[in-house]
Design a protein around this motif. Sequence first.
Motif, PDB file in Angstrom:
ATOM      1  N   THR A  10       0.777  -1.045  -0.069  1.00  0.00           N
ATOM      2  CA  THR A  10      -0.114  -0.125  -0.039  1.00  0.00           C
ATOM      3  C   THR A  10       0.926   1.106  -0.067  1.00  0.00           C
ATOM      4  OG1 THR A  10       0.032   0.210   2.353  1.00  0.00           O
ATOM      5  CG2 THR A  10      -1.600  -1.384   1.328  1.00  0.00           C
ATOM      6  N   PHE A  11       0.433   2.266  -0.479  1.00  0.00           N
ATOM      7  CA  PHE A  11       1.081   3.574  -0.583  1.00  0.00           C
ATOM      8  C   PHE A  11       1.268   4.098   0.808  1.00  0.00           C
ATOM      9  CE2 PHE A  11       1.104   8.339  -1.124  1.00  0.00           C
ATOM     10  CZ  PHE A  11       2.603   8.379  -1.485  1.00  0.00           C
ATOM     11  N   SER A  12       0.171   3.925   1.798  1.00  0.00           N
ATOM     12  CA  SER A  12       0.247   4.367   3.032  1.00  0.00           C
ATOM     13  C   SER A  12       1.626   3.626   4.070  1.00  0.00           C
ATOM     14  CB  SER A  12      -1.046   4.033   4.059  1.00  0.00           C
ATOM     15  OG  SER A  12      -1.301   2.904   3.952  1.00  0.00           O
ATOM     16  N   GLY A  13       1.667   2.342   3.457  1.00  0.00           N
ATOM     17  CA  GLY A  13       2.796   1.683   3.945  1.00  0.00           C
ATOM     18  C   GLY A  13       4.034   1.985   3.713  1.00  0.00           C
ATOM     19  N   ASN A  14       4.195   2.427   2.428  1.00  0.00           N
ATOM     20  CA  ASN A  14       5.559   3.247   1.832  1.00  0.00           C
ATOM     21  C   ASN A  14       5.680   4.455   2.679  1.00  0.00           C
ATOM     22  OD1 ASN A  14       6.872   1.785  -0.590  1.00  0.00           O
ATOM     23  ND2 ASN A  14       4.534   1.218  -0.932  1.00  0.00           N
ATOM     24  N   LEU A  15       4.634   5.138   2.773  1.00  0.00           N
ATOM     25  CA  LEU A  15       5.019   6.581   3.576  1.00  0.00           C
ATOM     26  C   LEU A  15       5.526   6.129   4.929  1.00  0.00           C
ATOM     27  CD1 LEU A  15       1.834   8.395   2.600  1.00  0.00           C
ATOM     28  CD2 LEU A  15       4.156   8.743   1.817  1.00  0.00           C
ATOM     29  N   ILE A  16       5.018   5.171   5.740  1.00  0.00           N
ATOM     30  CA  ILE A  16       5.320   4.719   6.892  1.00  0.00           C
ATOM     31  C   ILE A  16       6.764   4.419   6.987  1.00  0.00           C
ATOM     32  CG2 ILE A  16       5.036   3.451   9.186  1.00  0.00           C
ATOM     33  CD1 ILE A  16       1.947   3.436   8.376  1.00  0.00           C
ATOM     34  N   MET A  17       7.178   3.526   5.996  1.00  0.00           N
ATOM     35  CA  MET A  17       8.614   2.935   6.106  1.00  0.00           C
ATOM     36  C   MET A  17       9.423   3.767   5.835  1.00  0.00           C
ATOM     37  SD  MET A  17       7.960  -0.080   7.351  1.00  0.00           S
ATOM     38  CE  MET A  17       9.710  -0.131   7.237  1.00  0.00           C
TER      39      MET A  17
END
Length: 535
Positions: free
Chosen positions: A180-187
């Motif tokens: 997910t894009f939100s997962g990429n933002l967090i990482m």
Amino acid sequence: MPAPPTSLIPRPVAFWSGVALTFAGVAEHLWMYIDSAHMDFDMSSMGMTPLMWEAMVAIVVGVLISGFALIQPTAAADRPAPPPAQLTTGGRRRLVAILSFALMVDQMKPATLAFVSPGMREEFHLSASEVAWLPTVALTGTVIGSLVWGRAADRIGRRATILISSLLFLGTTVCGAMPTFSGNLIMCALMGMAAGGMLPVVYALMTESLPPGRRAAIMVLQAGLTTTGGYMAASGLAALLLPVAGWRLLWFAQLPLVLVLIALNRWIPESAAFTAGAVKPEPVPASALFQRPQRAKTLVISGYALAWGLIYWGFITFLPSLLEDSSGEGGMSAATLLFISSLLSIPACAVAAWMYTRWSAKGTMVVYGALTVTALLALAAIGTHGSRPLLLTAVMVLFAGTAGVIALLGPYTAEVYPTAIRGTAGGWAAAVGKSGGAFGPPLIAVLLSAPGGMRTAALLVALPMALAAIAVAVRGSSPQTKPGPLSDHSPLEAELDALLESEPAPVTERFAAPDHGPRTPSAATLPASPTRSQS
């Protein structure tokens, strides 16, 4: 009977167990990425599986275990200093090589963002404004990381902080498998925190491990060349891997480099100043940066860093599109501009290193600040529709000036502060510079929409750099480039610098604390040196 000396890794079994657990979690994500080959590595439809969550828990727990294993026990303050680091000439060269490699890996992280953004935008069906959150979040992470890890370097040690930052590099390579894009933002935010902590801590360790007469030139060259090397490595990997397996592999391709960096930890000693007790058992509060005698230098360095961040993260970000929009078919592409930027930083940093050590540290910072201001004023005068050769010349001078500014800032900051707050100060300077990535682009976008466009923007961003250069000239401190104490450096720090200058042999063995007291030595335990009277 004396107590045994403290270890550089107090709990090695726990440390390596944490590394293994973290790697296992990353390896599981890597396998899931490989398993998506039949989908052309498009993982956007997968969602976070239970196995992914378990792997994420393993990474978090592994990093926490290893981080805890690196912190010296409380009782260590009453033990002798760690075994001496063999800071022979060969050992110093090896340390410079390893820390340069660490900085190159560090610089690859933000450089890779530019190459993963197009593929990420296509896979997740994002607009330009949505994908812009990726660099914003990552750079915000670097600001937080610079503050946190800079402070940690003064509390738990330079070496321990570098290793924790490397562990975060290892864990956040799973950006390549986030569905997910939100997962990429967090990482990417976590990856930014790791990257933000590496640079100021490396400069602190370099300052405390190299002789005063040589370290400035080495660090300035190191700062410039590792930035260039990190970008070239990221762009090279992108050229090779993007056509083959898409944007996700660019993150996983950095995994071997991070593992090598962690394996090289055995040749990264703690600094002599830190182990000898130049950092007091009672930590100096971070607020000391804004108290006398540090206040003036903190304000000067903050202004210099902020001016650079506004230009680099704000104005230069828009240059490729501005030039392409105004040039028609003969325009210079963004890739060409970035290549020129990398290429010019090499001679610019070499000249900066020579001037810094042979002429004047403050003067060199003023010269490169003035060079940057001159280029911006030229761009304001020429405009995007002016003479093409003059326009491109001004752009090249701008890249050379900003490359010199950032190459000088980190080493200068590390040298002008005393050991007890050197990491904190380096983290503050890095955070202020990178904060330009948070507010620079929207501010420049507003200026570009104002009457005058690029002319207005260039003129207004030149003003902070001009004021910063004047502040350096008037109130800047002179770094220590030869043995001898600065006014706010302790006698112990001056003694250590004198020994680094004159002794190719180990120096930390000379500062082992007595077995009945804290690690800070008294004046009587210090050896005689060329800077101390032999009476």
